[in-house]
Motif scaffolding. Sequence first.
Motif, short mmCIF file in Angstrom:
data_model
loop_
_atom_site.label_atom_id
_atom_site.label_comp_id
_atom_site.label_asym_id
_atom_site.label_seq_id
_atom_site.Cartn_x
_atom_site.Cartn_y
_atom_site.Cartn_z
N TYR A 686 0.83 -1.21 0.00
CA TYR A 686 0.00 0.00 0.00
C TYR A 686 0.86 1.26 0.00
O TYR A 686 0.53 2.26 -0.66
CB TYR A 686 -0.93 0.01 1.21
N LEU A 687 1.98 1.23 0.74
CA LEU A 687 2.85 2.40 0.78
C LEU A 687 3.46 2.67 -0.59
O LEU A 687 3.47 3.81 -1.07
CB LEU A 687 3.95 2.20 1.83
N LEU A 688 4.00 1.62 -1.21
CA LEU A 688 4.63 1.83 -2.52
C LEU A 688 3.58 2.25 -3.55
O LEU A 688 3.86 3.10 -4.41
CB LEU A 688 5.35 0.56 -2.98
N ALA A 689 2.37 1.69 -3.46
CA ALA A 689 1.31 2.09 -4.38
C ALA A 689 0.94 3.56 -4.16
O ALA A 689 0.67 4.29 -5.12
CB ALA A 689 0.08 1.20 -4.19
N THR A 690 0.92 4.00 -2.90
CA THR A 690 0.62 5.41 -2.61
C THR A 690 1.68 6.33 -3.19
O THR A 690 1.38 7.35 -3.82
CB THR A 690 0.52 5.62 -1.09
N PHE A 691 2.95 5.96 -2.99
CA PHE A 691 4.03 6.78 -3.53
C PHE A 691 3.99 6.78 -5.06
O PHE A 691 4.26 7.81 -5.69
CB PHE A 691 5.39 6.28 -3.04
N ALA A 692 3.67 5.64 -5.66
CA ALA A 692 3.58 5.57 -7.12
C ALA A 692 2.43 6.45 -7.62
O ALA A 692 2.55 7.12 -8.65
CB ALA A 692 3.39 4.13 -7.57
N GLY A 693 1.30 6.44 -6.89
CA GLY A 693 0.18 7.29 -7.27
C GLY A 693 0.53 8.76 -7.18
O GLY A 693 0.17 9.57 -8.06
N LEU A 694 1.27 9.14 -6.13
CA LEU A 694 1.72 10.52 -6.00
C LEU A 694 2.67 10.90 -7.13
O LEU A 694 2.59 12.00 -7.69
CB LEU A 694 2.39 10.71 -4.64
N ALA A 695 3.57 9.97 -7.47
CA ALA A 695 4.50 10.22 -8.58
C ALA A 695 3.73 10.40 -9.89
O ALA A 695 4.06 11.27 -10.71
CB ALA A 695 5.49 9.07 -8.70
N LEU A 696 2.70 9.58 -10.09
CA LEU A 696 1.90 9.67 -11.31
C LEU A 696 1.19 11.03 -11.38
O LEU A 696 1.16 11.67 -12.44
CB LEU A 696 0.87 8.54 -11.33
N LEU A 697 0.65 11.47 -10.25
CA LEU A 697 -0.03 12.77 -10.21
C LEU A 697 0.95 13.90 -10.52
O LEU A 697 0.64 14.80 -11.33
CB LEU A 697 -0.66 12.98 -8.83
N LEU A 698 2.13 13.86 -9.89
CA LEU A 698 3.12 14.91 -10.14
C LEU A 698 3.59 14.90 -11.59
O LEU A 698 3.79 15.96 -12.21
CB LEU A 698 4.31 14.74 -9.20
N ALA A 699 3.76 13.70 -12.16
CA ALA A 699 4.18 13.61 -13.56
C ALA A 699 3.10 14.19 -14.48
O ALA A 699 3.41 14.89 -15.45
CB ALA A 699 4.47 12.17 -13.93
#
Length: 810
Positions: A686-699
Amino acid sequence: MEELRNNVVFGFRMIRKSPGFAAVAILTLALGIGANTAIFSFVDGVLLKPLPYPNPEQIVEVWEKPSKYDRNGISTMNFLDWKQQNTVFSAMAAETGGSFTLTGGEKPLQLRGSRVSAPYFQIFGVQPVLGRTFAKDEDQLGKNQVVVLSHRIWESQFGGDPHLVGQSIMLDGRPYTVIGILPAGTRFDREWQDIWTPLAFQPQDMTRDFHWMRAWARLKPDVTFAMAQQQMNGIGERIAKAYPESNKGWGVRLDRHQDRVVNNSLRQSLWVLLAAVGAVLLIGCVNLANLLLVRASARDREVAVRTAIGASSGQLLRQFLTESLLLASFGGCAGVLVAFGAMRLLKLALPPFYLPAEAAVSLDVRALFFTAALILVTGVLFGIAPALQAMRVHPIESLKEGTRSATTSAAGRRLRSILIVCEVALAFILLTGAGLLLHSFYQLQQVDPGFDSTNVVTMWLPMDEKQYSNGDQINGYYQQILDRVGSVPGVRNGAISSALPLSGWGYGMPFQIEGKPVVDISNRPGGFFKMVSASYFPSLSMHLRRGRGLSESDRQGTAPVMVINQTMADKYFKNENPIGKRVLVQQIVPAKHELGKDVPWQVVGVVADEKVGDLDDSSPGMYVPMAQSPTVGAGLVVRGAIDPSQLVKSVEHAIWGVNKNQALTDIKTLEQVKSESLGGNRLRTYLLATFAGLALLLAAIGLFGVISYTVRQRLQELGLRAALGASSFNLLQLVLKSGLGLTGAGLLLGIAGSFGLTQLLASLLFEVSPRDPYSMIAAGLVLATVAVAACLLPALRATRVDPMVALRYE
């Protein structure tokens, strides 16, 4: 200093002039720096800080080393020989579990604890806050009725009474004198133990083939680890020659305690998460760099004026970097608050005992220094590109009204494009990692545990070995409990087992299959060995694959029978029917740390694999009737016709009707047990998925910003194209092509970079390849979809350009 003061004042003025930009920048940095600081506090507390003991590098764990395995528990006589013959340790102590039932309160309470040799606390250098620890001779019979309490249990069960030291408490119906209280906030307060009592060896403990303890030692100051290992190897060889029946091929293994505190899975998880939040912060820096590049282009005339009146390149560089460092400082201060909240939430979300007891996770000075370093690095990272661009401004061209520096604009566009490609690549790498963990977690959830957990509650029945000293007493007691529990309304089945599902092996026993080449007892293969009541398989709805299960007629005095699991059948009875075969396993003597002669257990059935450890564990195993091999202390499994949580109180009172002093611990539904076994995997995923989601939003935000700016810069070109007959579709295609080209380049770079991350994740995956193509394809599709969405709005805006308005300025 005067220049620095002027730069800071001017920087504040520029931030106030653009509150929207400042808010976005500070929020981005606060999330990135806060997440990094929070994860770093765990990495630092678990992996980097030295253990909280005096000279922790001198503390070693001592194990027996079988010929086929890395380490094993130790036997009493081998430990005593080690202790007497070594000259490399200043202290050596054995440890084993030792729970006790505390009576005298409203209901019996189990206190989890350890029985340890007298020098145990000396090895760790721990000093009590009240009283003392064990004296040199208190691990001898007749002097061992003393107890040391953890600070936690002293406060929760005894109200923190300072006069408790010297008083007696009743443990297992016998008085023990409290001699000391350990300090709060240490490993001895955070571990599962509540109490410690001396380990006094009984005559029946003096064996070499029953491995029931672990050992600790402290190296002498002038002894190296290699010297100690060499001497212990020699002692192990002498014991193996002198006692070949139990020790042939066995040796001694030393491990530095600091190397064993953290398991590989936790270590890998923490480094992967730190890398993930680092990537998120880098993506945030790229976004801010792009925003600042746009702002820097708008400030060309300002820079030109400064240059014209004598400002040097160094002064311009310092001015722009000061502004970016101010933004980074504001973001870092907000990030500290984010980090504190995130750290507290993560601590609450962690499964019990997930972190080692020695871990000291806090937002301390070390974490704040890390935050300060992040502020400095991020300020330079996102500020250096705009600063360098400003230094390349041509004063004469920029001061000409209505003109721009084409060279600077082209260089700026190339730099912004490169940054976006890197941003997309980082987002793809994180998305791929998250996809792999999600796929792995899904695979774990689909694993058949070998039982039906619906409406099942489990609990542990700790017992005193001295009170139940023979098999008939043990079996009689268990039968009374099963009879009482079975009569509770709503209970369908009840069963006794030496180990509960998903709670470990219980006993691990070496075995010899009759008719196969004879192997020395000390070098036999091993598997888990469960003693269960006949009702165990039906209570858990376990599926028989061959033969029959255990029955009530399998009792003491009848032929010993065994049911094996499918893994054992496949591994050791390949291409043959195991039913009717005999498996030799040494007798486990009830209530003693002793093994008897080989018992020829006849295989009567094969059962589907039950997951005895984690859900990814498939170990060979054997089930024998509790009536034929009784053991002290067992788990109770109760299947109800209703929600099992509604049965707990009734089951408790039924058991207390048999024995009012019977403590009951670890009362959980089997669904809870399954969920807890996935706790570490779930949190990491869940943590890595959250960070990946944040990265996707920033990208996506970064790509949107760059395409929007590009459209604004190309208004005249787009208007001219429209005037010359370009359709809306042509304009849409033109803008989308630019954005998707950057996305495609980022994906190609990300695919190459993802191989590094996926290799880091390899040991954390279950039945998923680290180069799983489906995860990469899914990550690419998600990122491409988001990129199209991010590019679409500015592209649609381009199709609505009025040619007359766009060309008016030409």
